[in-house]
Design a protein around this motif. Structure first.
Motif, PDB file in Angstrom:
ATOM      1  N   ILE A  36       0.976 -11.720  -4.793  1.00  0.00           N
ATOM      2  CA  ILE A  36       2.094 -10.773  -4.735  1.00  0.00           C
ATOM      3  C   ILE A  36       1.644  -9.479  -4.064  1.00  0.00           C
ATOM      4  O   ILE A  36       2.367  -8.894  -3.241  1.00  0.00           O
ATOM      5  N   ARG A  37       0.451  -9.044  -4.386  1.00  0.00           N
ATOM      6  CA  ARG A  37      -0.091  -7.818  -3.779  1.00  0.00           C
ATOM      7  C   ARG A  37      -0.199  -7.970  -2.258  1.00  0.00           C
ATOM      8  O   ARG A  37       0.170  -7.071  -1.506  1.00  0.00           O
ATOM      9  N   PHE A  38      -0.702  -9.111  -1.802  1.00  0.00           N
ATOM     10  CA  PHE A  38      -0.824  -9.363  -0.364  1.00  0.00           C
ATOM     11  C   PHE A  38       0.554  -9.368   0.298  1.00  0.00           C
ATOM     12  O   PHE A  38       0.751  -8.776   1.365  1.00  0.00           O
ATOM     13  N   ILE A  39       1.511 -10.018  -0.329  1.00  0.00           N
ATOM     14  CA  ILE A  39       2.880 -10.079   0.201  1.00  0.00           C
ATOM     15  C   ILE A  39       3.465  -8.682   0.345  1.00  0.00           C
ATOM     16  O   ILE A  39       4.098  -8.352   1.361  1.00  0.00           O
ATOM     17  N   GLU A  40       3.242  -7.845  -0.649  1.00  0.00           N
ATOM     18  CA  GLU A  40       3.769  -6.479  -0.611  1.00  0.00           C
ATOM     19  C   GLU A  40       3.074  -5.645   0.474  1.00  0.00           C
ATOM     20  O   GLU A  40       3.740  -4.924   1.231  1.00  0.00           O
ATOM     21  N   GLU A  41       1.770  -5.735   0.536  1.00  0.00           N
ATOM     22  CA  GLU A  41       1.019  -4.894   1.467  1.00  0.00           C
ATOM     23  C   GLU A  41       1.344  -5.212   2.926  1.00  0.00           C
ATOM     24  O   GLU A  41       1.302  -4.323   3.786  1.00  0.00           O
ATOM     25  N   PHE A  42       1.680  -6.474   3.207  1.00  0.00           N
ATOM     26  CA  PHE A  42       1.938  -6.872   4.588  1.00  0.00           C
ATOM     27  C   PHE A  42       3.421  -7.167   4.844  1.00  0.00           C
ATOM     28  O   PHE A  42       3.773  -7.802   5.839  1.00  0.00           O
ATOM     29  N   ASP A  43       4.272  -6.699   3.938  1.00  0.00           N
ATOM     30  CA  ASP A  43       5.728  -6.737   4.132  1.00  0.00           C
ATOM     31  C   ASP A  43       6.231  -8.137   4.492  1.00  0.00           C
ATOM     32  O   ASP A  43       7.058  -8.306   5.403  1.00  0.00           O
ATOM     33  N   ILE A  44       5.757  -9.137   3.795  1.00  0.00           N
ATOM     34  CA  ILE A  44       6.219 -10.510   4.011  1.00  0.00           C
ATOM     35  C   ILE A  44       7.546 -10.692   3.277  1.00  0.00           C
ATOM     36  O   ILE A  44       7.655 -10.406   2.083  1.00  0.00           O
TER      37      ILE A  44
END
Length: 339
Positions: A36-44
């Motif tokens: 979830i953190r990765f998704i948020e940081e890279f605006d997926i």
């Protein structure tokens, strides 16, 4: 924000529907937060969320609007097993005696009665969102995979089937009830009763809910159907072996056995769902960083951080499909299939 290290992955998902599918995995659910953190940081832009068991808990929180930071704060508040499983959580004899003499119906079918787990989910949703939403009120479409045992009556006929609680199918069901149903691990928690029927952990039929996601995609109108990429996060035990020298608890054995069963189901599911030429792709991620048992609460902080680094390692460069391809090959061999 974009990062050149992941450009090949970003190019692969560009202009495609993005579904997020989160597997079961016990307390390793904290590793889902890294994704979830990765998704948020890279605006997926995730369009739909699917969860089984532990994945239903984190997926449900995400679909309801909780951020990875809020989820991390939530799990870091858990200091010992009693916080999630109730008083005396480590004392199985005490719990067995209590279950034998004080419970009725299916409530005695688990080591833990599930009441503290339900309270924790409700408390964290209220803390972050101000209330417990129904599935129809979620910010993102969400599906929780469960298994319907039936009503427990002799009149039941053919009701033991996979059931999916979602905003389309069951908008009136509360998020808490849907999550508890999906997370009711057989032998660990009693079945969850909703509307006259009993439900157990969806992992018995779909540990990694990519088939449910794939079927939803197939069910969309073909003319308007964009290609889909399912970000599938698998927290299975993988190559971990139980060791006689370690302190193996009853629930660890249950989770280990179900994960072995789930591995075969997951590989078969990948063979069915990963069909890039037909518009459906799976990017399989395995962020589980080390063995974390159901009561290993002291490992939560380390698991959160290390799993985030594992996600980045797996999505970097041209090898982001490595886990998918390796599991597909294992599935072919296990089922005796040729290329």
């Amino acid at each position: 924000m974009k990062d050149e290290r992941f450009q090949v992955f970003f190019d692969f998902i560009k202009d495609k529907k993005i579904y997020l599918a989160l597997s079961g995995g016990g307390l390793a659910l904290v590793c889902h937060i890294a994704v979830i953190r990765f998704i948020e940081e890279f605006d997926i832009d995730v369009e739909r969320v699917y969860g089984t068991s532990a994945g239903a808990l984190i997926g449900g929180m995400y679909a309801a609007g909780m951020s990875s930071e809020q989820m991390q704060e939530s799990v870091l508040r858990l200091k010992n097993p009693d916080d999630l499983f109730g008083r005396g959580s480590r004392h199985f004899l005490y719990r067995a005696i209590k279950s034998e003499f004080f419970n009725r119906e299916f409530r005695s079918a688990g080591i833990y009665d599930g009441k503290r787990l339900e309270s924790y989910i409700e408390e964290e949703l209220v803390r972050s969102l101000g209330r417990v939403p129904s599935l129809g009120e979620l910010a993102l479409p969400f599906s929780a995979v469960t298994f319907n045992l039936g009503s427990g009556q002799n009149t039941d006929t053919g009701l033991s089937v996979k059931q999916v609680f979602s905003n389309e199918r069951t908008p009136e069901i509360s998020l808490k009830d849907a999550v508890v149903a999906s997370i009711s691990i057989p032998g660990i928690f009693p079945p969850k009763k909703i509307g006259g029927y009993y439900y157990i952990d969806g992992g018995v039929v779909e540990h990694l809910p990519i088939v449910t996601a794939y079927e939803d995609w197939l069910g969309s109108k073909r003319f308007f159907r964009r290609n889909v990429v399912i970000l599938a996060v698998n927290l299975g035990y993988g190559g971990m072996k139980l060791r006689e020298s370690s302190n193996v608890r009853p629930h660890d054995m249950v989770l280990y056995a179900t994960s072995i069963q789930g591995k075969t189901i997951d590989q078969y599911s990948l063979l069915r769902v990963h069909r890039p030429k037909k518009g459906s792709s799976v990017v399989l991620l395995k962020p589980r960083c080390y063995d974390i048992g159901l009561v290993d609460f002291q490992k939560i902080p380390g698991a959160i951080e290390i799993s985030y680094e594992k996600i980045k390692d797996q999505l970097e460069g041209e090898t982001f499909l490595k886990e998918t391809e390796e599991d597909i090959e294992k599935g072919r061999k296990a089922l005796g299939l040729s290329d």
